[in-house]
Write a protein that holds these residues in place. Sequence first.
Motif, PDB file in Angstrom:
ATOM      1  N   GLY A  66     -14.243 -25.671 -68.761  1.00 16.01           N
ATOM      2  CA  GLY A  66     -14.884 -25.572 -69.893  1.00 16.01           C
ATOM      3  C   GLY A  66     -16.288 -25.653 -69.779  1.00 16.01           C
ATOM      4  O   GLY A  66     -17.002 -26.137 -70.724  1.00 16.01           O
ATOM      5  N   GLY A  67     -16.778 -25.932 -68.507  1.00 16.17           N
ATOM      6  CA  GLY A  67     -18.114 -26.489 -68.561  1.00 16.17           C
ATOM      7  C   GLY A  67     -18.430 -27.915 -68.276  1.00 16.17           C
ATOM      8  O   GLY A  67     -18.847 -28.347 -67.596  1.00 16.17           O
ATOM      9  N   LEU A  68     -18.161 -28.496 -69.603  1.00 17.28           N
ATOM     10  CA  LEU A  68     -18.270 -30.030 -69.694  1.00 17.28           C
ATOM     11  C   LEU A  68     -17.434 -30.530 -68.653  1.00 17.28           C
ATOM     12  O   LEU A  68     -16.153 -30.668 -68.944  1.00 17.28           O
ATOM     13  CB  LEU A  68     -18.195 -30.570 -71.058  1.00 17.28           C
ATOM     14  N   PRO A  69     -17.516 -31.407 -67.668  1.00 11.54           N
ATOM     15  CA  PRO A  69     -16.702 -32.214 -67.103  1.00 11.54           C
ATOM     16  C   PRO A  69     -16.007 -33.199 -68.083  1.00 11.54           C
ATOM     17  O   PRO A  69     -16.645 -33.987 -68.370  1.00 11.54           O
ATOM     18  CB  PRO A  69     -17.532 -33.049 -65.955  1.00 11.54           C
ATOM     19  N   THR A  70     -14.539 -33.101 -67.955  1.00  9.42           N
ATOM     20  CA  THR A  70     -13.778 -33.946 -68.942  1.00  9.42           C
ATOM     21  C   THR A  70     -12.753 -34.607 -68.251  1.00  9.42           C
ATOM     22  O   THR A  70     -12.033 -34.108 -67.463  1.00  9.42           O
ATOM     23  CB  THR A  70     -13.304 -33.136 -69.975  1.00  9.42           C
ATOM     24  N   ILE A  71     -12.532 -35.904 -68.640  1.00 10.24           N
ATOM     25  CA  ILE A  71     -11.309 -36.647 -67.902  1.00 10.24           C
ATOM     26  C   ILE A  71     -10.650 -37.279 -69.131  1.00 10.24           C
ATOM     27  O   ILE A  71     -11.218 -37.915 -70.138  1.00 10.24           O
ATOM     28  CB  ILE A  71     -12.015 -37.871 -67.115  1.00 10.24           C
ATOM     29  N   ILE A  72      -9.428 -36.869 -69.459  1.00  9.36           N
ATOM     30  CA  ILE A  72      -8.527 -37.087 -70.579  1.00  9.36           C
ATOM     31  C   ILE A  72      -7.527 -38.078 -69.834  1.00  9.36           C
ATOM     32  O   ILE A  72      -6.727 -37.531 -68.947  1.00  9.36           O
ATOM     33  CB  ILE A  72      -8.128 -36.208 -71.367  1.00  9.36           C
ATOM     34  N   PHE A  73      -7.226 -39.204 -70.431  1.00  7.87           N
ATOM     35  CA  PHE A  73      -6.055 -40.235 -70.257  1.00  7.87           C
ATOM     36  C   PHE A  73      -5.153 -39.939 -71.338  1.00  7.87           C
ATOM     37  O   PHE A  73      -5.416 -40.002 -72.667  1.00  7.87           O
ATOM     38  CB  PHE A  73      -6.304 -41.658 -70.028  1.00  7.87           C
ATOM     39  N   VAL A  74      -3.969 -39.903 -71.131  1.00  5.04           N
ATOM     40  CA  VAL A  74      -2.840 -39.976 -72.311  1.00  5.04           C
ATOM     41  C   VAL A  74      -1.687 -40.740 -71.735  1.00  5.04           C
ATOM     42  O   VAL A  74      -1.286 -40.452 -70.615  1.00  5.04           O
ATOM     43  CB  VAL A  74      -2.153 -38.495 -72.540  1.00  5.04           C
ATOM     44  N   ILE A  75      -1.261 -41.743 -72.508  1.00 11.42           N
ATOM     45  CA  ILE A  75      -0.399 -42.562 -72.147  1.00 11.42           C
ATOM     46  C   ILE A  75       1.060 -42.171 -72.725  1.00 11.42           C
ATOM     47  O   ILE A  75       0.897 -42.182 -73.933  1.00 11.42           O
ATOM     48  CB  ILE A  75      -0.602 -44.066 -72.455  1.00 11.42           C
ATOM     49  N   GLY A  76       2.153 -42.057 -72.201  1.00  9.00           N
ATOM     50  CA  GLY A  76       3.292 -41.820 -72.797  1.00  9.00           C
ATOM     51  C   GLY A  76       4.515 -42.415 -72.134  1.00  9.00           C
ATOM     52  O   GLY A  76       4.401 -43.363 -71.404  1.00  9.00           O
ATOM     53  N   THR A  77       5.614 -42.173 -72.467  1.00 11.21           N
ATOM     54  CA  THR A  77       6.837 -42.920 -72.056  1.00 11.21           C
ATOM     55  C   THR A  77       6.945 -42.668 -70.571  1.00 11.21           C
ATOM     56  O   THR A  77       6.465 -41.513 -70.319  1.00 11.21           O
ATOM     57  CB  THR A  77       8.103 -42.438 -72.925  1.00 11.21           C
ATOM     58  N   VAL A  78       7.940 -43.385 -70.083  1.00  5.83           N
ATOM     59  CA  VAL A  78       8.301 -43.327 -68.626  1.00  5.83           C
ATOM     60  C   VAL A  78       8.742 -41.819 -68.263  1.00  5.83           C
ATOM     61  O   VAL A  78       7.944 -41.339 -67.392  1.00  5.83           O
ATOM     62  CB  VAL A  78       9.184 -44.072 -68.263  1.00  5.83           C
ATOM     63  N   ASN A  79       9.346 -41.305 -69.203  1.00  8.69           N
ATOM     64  CA  ASN A  79       9.694 -39.958 -68.894  1.00  8.69           C
ATOM     65  C   ASN A  79       9.063 -38.891 -69.445  1.00  8.69           C
ATOM     66  O   ASN A  79       9.530 -37.680 -69.612  1.00  8.69           O
ATOM     67  CB  ASN A  79      11.494 -39.700 -69.287  1.00  8.69           C
ATOM     68  N   SER A  80       7.870 -39.075 -70.076  1.00 12.80           N
ATOM     69  CA  SER A  80       7.116 -38.179 -70.791  1.00 12.80           C
ATOM     70  C   SER A  80       6.638 -36.900 -69.786  1.00 12.80           C
ATOM     71  O   SER A  80       6.317 -37.324 -68.570  1.00 12.80           O
ATOM     72  CB  SER A  80       6.034 -38.608 -71.625  1.00 12.80           C
ATOM     73  N   SER A  81       6.480 -36.048 -70.479  1.00 14.19           N
ATOM     74  CA  SER A  81       5.731 -34.864 -69.503  1.00 14.19           C
ATOM     75  C   SER A  81       4.725 -34.084 -70.347  1.00 14.19           C
ATOM     76  O   SER A  81       4.723 -34.083 -71.505  1.00 14.19           O
ATOM     77  CB  SER A  81       6.944 -33.924 -68.841  1.00 14.19           C
ATOM     78  N   LEU A  82       3.941 -33.455 -69.652  1.00 12.73           N
ATOM     79  CA  LEU A  82       2.640 -32.769 -70.423  1.00 12.73           C
ATOM     80  C   LEU A  82       2.615 -31.322 -69.923  1.00 12.73           C
ATOM     81  O   LEU A  82       2.835 -31.255 -68.762  1.00 12.73           O
ATOM     82  CB  LEU A  82       1.438 -33.525 -69.991  1.00 12.73           C
ATOM     83  N   HIS A  83       2.770 -30.267 -70.759  1.00 10.46           N
ATOM     84  CA  HIS A  83       2.815 -28.900 -70.370  1.00 10.46           C
ATOM     85  C   HIS A  83       1.451 -28.424 -70.773  1.00 10.46           C
ATOM     86  O   HIS A  83       1.163 -28.497 -71.972  1.00 10.46           O
ATOM     87  CB  HIS A  83       4.169 -28.484 -71.125  1.00 10.46           C
ATOM     88  N   ILE A  84       0.774 -27.565 -69.878  1.00  9.87           N
ATOM     89  CA  ILE A  84      -0.300 -26.777 -70.475  1.00  9.87           C
ATOM     90  C   ILE A  84      -0.166 -25.286 -70.464  1.00  9.87           C
ATOM     91  O   ILE A  84       0.530 -24.898 -69.601  1.00  9.87           O
ATOM     92  CB  ILE A  84      -1.206 -26.971 -69.194  1.00  9.87           C
ATOM     93  N   THR A  85      -0.474 -24.786 -71.543  1.00 10.37           N
ATOM     94  CA  THR A  85      -0.404 -23.281 -71.565  1.00 10.37           C
ATOM     95  C   THR A  85      -1.822 -22.653 -71.496  1.00 10.37           C
ATOM     96  O   THR A  85      -2.821 -23.536 -71.787  1.00 10.37           O
ATOM     97  CB  THR A  85       0.111 -22.764 -73.122  1.00 10.37           C
ATOM     98  N   TRP A  86      -1.891 -21.487 -70.956  1.00 14.52           N
ATOM     99  CA  TRP A  86      -3.197 -20.793 -70.695  1.00 14.52           C
ATOM    100  C   TRP A  86      -3.340 -19.560 -71.471  1.00 14.52           C
ATOM    101  O   TRP A  86      -2.555 -18.806 -71.663  1.00 14.52           O
ATOM    102  CB  TRP A  86      -3.349 -20.531 -69.126  1.00 14.52           C
ATOM    103  N   ASP A  87      -4.674 -19.500 -71.645  1.00 10.92           N
ATOM    104  CA  ASP A  87      -5.047 -18.105 -72.350  1.00 10.92           C
ATOM    105  C   ASP A  87      -5.744 -17.459 -71.078  1.00 10.92           C
ATOM    106  O   ASP A  87      -7.103 -17.849 -71.053  1.00 10.92           O
ATOM    107  CB  ASP A  87      -5.979 -18.549 -73.582  1.00 10.92           C
TER     108      ASP A  87
END
Length: 396
Positions: A66-87
């Motif tokens: 997206g142009g702007l260099p971005t660093i995001i941290f998200v803390i979740g439970t041990v078994n959590s997962s993060l899914h990214i959908t794309w346009d």
Amino acid sequence: MLPILIRMNILTVLLFAIVSFAYGQDRKISSYINPGCSYCPPDKTLVYTKAIGSDNTIHQIWDFTGGLPTIIFVIGTVNSSLHITWDGTNPEKFLMSDEPQYSFAAAIDKLYEYDDVEDVGHIDPSVPQKAYSLRHMYWARNASKMTETEAMVAVRGHFQDRAGLLEMKLDLLPFNDYAVQLPHLIHTANSTLVDVSVVNVTSSRAYNASRFALHLLLVSTDPAGDTMRYSMRRSLDDEHTPGVFEIVEIKTPESSRNSDGGFIQFRPVAYTQQERSVASSTNARISNFNKTLIPARSTLDKFYSYKYDPHDLLVQDIFISFGETGDGYYKQHNYTAWSFTIGYGEPPIESFSLFVIVIISIGLGVPVLLALSGVTYVVVKKYRARNAPTRFTDDD
Ligand SMILES: *[C@@H]1O[C@H](CO)[C@@H](O)[C@H](O)[C@H]1NC(C)=O
Ligand SMILES: *[C@@H]1O[C@H](CO)[C@@H](O)[C@H](O)[C@H]1NC(C)=O
Ligand SMILES: *[C@@H]1O[C@H](CO)[C@@H](O)[C@H](O)[C@H]1NC(C)=O
Ligand SMILES: *[C@@H]1O[C@H](CO)[C@@H](O)[C@H](O)[C@H]1NC(C)=O
Ligand SMILES: *[C@@H]1O[C@H](CO)[C@@H](O)[C@H](O)[C@H]1NC(C)=O
Ligand SMILES: *[C@@H]1O[C@H](CO)[C@@H](O)[C@H](O)[C@H]1NC(C)=O
């Protein structure tokens, strides 16, 4: 005395080995470039890393799409997962498998050029200045490493309408150590090392004392009315960063209260040449915090507006400016590099190295040795003196 000293040092070595081993297997990491994106060309870069620990999992997103260099941290439970959908080739939604426990982020949204007419070495609202948004920056991927022991990506940002580059390198090394490169910041399994360089950017013709400053956005899931906490600490010694004793830390409110929020840590130093050394170092100076908003249609916006009302989040900005009086401004070298770490939890604290411990042991040991020998001498002398008459009579 000496054997005790040696034993003490062996003990220290053992202790260090045990401590580094304990930290050595802190988190299990896995990392992916553009996960789930079927049509992403090789020059699109979004890195997703997952660092599984014993009581939580840290998800990180490093985005350059997206142009702007971005660093995001998200803390979740041990078994959590993060899914990214794309346009198409842009991330659209970031879906967590369960409620995120905490999140914070940093992004560089603008490069400021300012005319440092008074030659003070830092940006001030009163001097002429221009902001260059990074929104239309084109980021080419230069290098990457996605293994079980390291997640690293290096990118080169090209401006739309001016010469020069912004170079960035993000590196997650999931164990406690000092970075190889000056200023030898400490990385842990909970943090990422970030290098930013402003390379060969042409100065504006209207200014004759151009310097550059980075404009950073800091976001956390703390209440909007709260504020980030700034602190400057002095380190025990300057062994790791010669000549620099100060360590700057920015903590999110949660980090400052309960040590389970986010932090940024850096030394107030930048480098004006690719070869980093004391000779090529200059000042990095941070401004005060100011409230701001998440930029519309940015990756930060896409990420946070899905789960949160952006108005409920704490969003602040700061300037990091580089230079010092009499250094000939940016044009002297046409290069400025700065490093920081961004991480979760308690910012790491440097410990005495073995070398320093040996020096200190000797420094303390020698006077103690001297004092002891002095005492022994006096005692022996007294003993001899007291026994002297007897001996004399014996001898007689
Ligand atoms: C995580 O998943 C593993 C295996 O699927 C399971 O054994 C474990 O209990 C889960 N842990 C938590 C905290 O849910
Ligand atoms: C990383 O965070 C965890 C808590 O999630 C903590 O137990 C651990 O000590 C931290 N590691 C370092 C090196 O700070
Ligand atoms: C910056 O300019 C110098 C001098 O013109 C050149 O040697 C160097 O390769 C340039 N750096 C980059 C990254 O283009
Ligand atoms: C830096 O770039 C400017 C042009 O923007 C040029 O005039 C100057 O000589 C360069 N300085 C060095 C040290 O290469
Ligand atoms: C820059 O220009 C201003 C006037 O435009 C002048 O007063 C100043 O001395 C110049 N500074 C340098 C470093 O040349
Ligand atoms: C803080 O924000 C206000 C309003 O946007 C602006 O007027 C002010 O100059 C900013 N202060 C700094 C130090 O950037």
